[in-house]
Design an enzyme around this catalytic site. Sequence first.
Site, PDB file in Angstrom:
ATOM      1  N   PHE A   1       0.816  -1.209   0.000  1.00 29.33           N
ATOM      2  CA  PHE A   1       0.000   0.000   0.000  1.00 29.33           C
ATOM      3  C   PHE A   1       0.855   1.267   0.000  1.00 29.33           C
ATOM      4  CE2 PHE A   1      -2.987  -2.684   2.843  1.00 29.33           C
ATOM      5  CZ  PHE A   1      -3.444  -3.393   1.752  1.00 29.33           C
TER       6      PHE A   1
ATOM      7  N   TYR B   1      -2.784  -9.789  15.847  1.00 28.61           N
ATOM      8  CA  TYR B   1      -2.898  -8.929  14.667  1.00 28.61           C
ATOM      9  C   TYR B   1      -4.244  -8.202  14.665  1.00 28.61           C
ATOM     10  CZ  TYR B   1      -3.402  -7.317   9.900  1.00 28.61           C
ATOM     11  OH  TYR B   1      -3.625  -6.520   8.800  1.00 28.61           O
TER      12      TYR B   1
ATOM     13  N   PRO C   1      -8.680  -2.511   4.797  1.00 29.84           N
ATOM     14  CA  PRO C   1      -8.764  -3.445   3.675  1.00 29.84           C
ATOM     15  C   PRO C   1      -8.979  -4.885   4.126  1.00 29.84           C
ATOM     16  CG  PRO C   1      -6.695  -2.186   3.683  1.00 29.84           C
ATOM     17  CD  PRO C   1      -7.312  -2.072   5.035  1.00 29.84           C
TER      18      PRO C   1
ATOM     19  N   THR D   1      -0.582  -8.632  -1.800  1.00 28.77           N
ATOM     20  CA  THR D   1       0.672  -7.884  -1.683  1.00 28.77           C
ATOM     21  C   THR D   1       1.694  -8.832  -1.057  1.00 28.77           C
ATOM     22  OG1 THR D   1       0.147  -7.077   0.540  1.00 28.77           O
ATOM     23  CG2 THR D   1      -0.613  -5.724  -1.314  1.00 28.77           C
TER      24      THR D   1
END
Length: 257
Positions: free
Chosen positions: A21, A157, A187, A192
Amino acid sequence: MYQLLDPSRFVVFITGATSGFGAAAARRYVAAGAKVIATGRRQDRLVELQEELGKENCHIIALDVRDRAAVEQAIADIPAPFDAINIVLANAGLALGLQPAAEASLDDWQTMIDTNVSGLVYTVRLLLPGLIARGGGHVVTLGSVAGEYAYPGGSVYAATKAFVKHFALAIRSDLQGKNVRVTDIEPGLTETEFSLVRFKGDADKAGNVYSGTKAMTAEDIAESIFWATSLPEHVNVNKIQLMATTQAIGAFDIFRG
């Protein structure tokens, strides 16, 4: 006519700009005429990004956001005209491991807390006075759908991203009357290096996350960031939650013994 803000007047401080990002956002802003301060731990990638975007558009700083003193010094040393920051993109963050809580690595948990929480707090707190002194700006934090919808193996997380969400909402109130907007970007499934980092370089495990589906891209997220910051100054987008069309909120996890 709806008057969008002029991106050529943006000076954007981005953490975690070496991939994903952050790198995509740097490219999007520079393409629109903005100037970018790109920071991250990997000097070689920062140099490549600066060569791509041009030194007149992109100032780079090798920086680990977990190091509070380093963040303070980096901000103090930013040269003109890059020091006129009016957008802060606190993007640096990561997930490590997917083990159940009783088996997870405490070192991994600590790294996530230090990066996703402490690093973000240092970045935002140290840049806010400058935004206020210059008449306003925009803080964009990078949360996650995990901050609202926790999942097995994602305990710490998810908790760090819940922190990000509530931190962003809370500082909005603190900044009333200061002309500083705050947006949390949340998101979902995005392809990614995220999963490659989570699985510590295991490309097979990382690839399985996206196998057979169509995930979002870093550019998709960068566009949402750019849009939120380009709206007129009287409009504040509190949060943007994005998921791939192929992803939805799952059923409750029920154990049946």
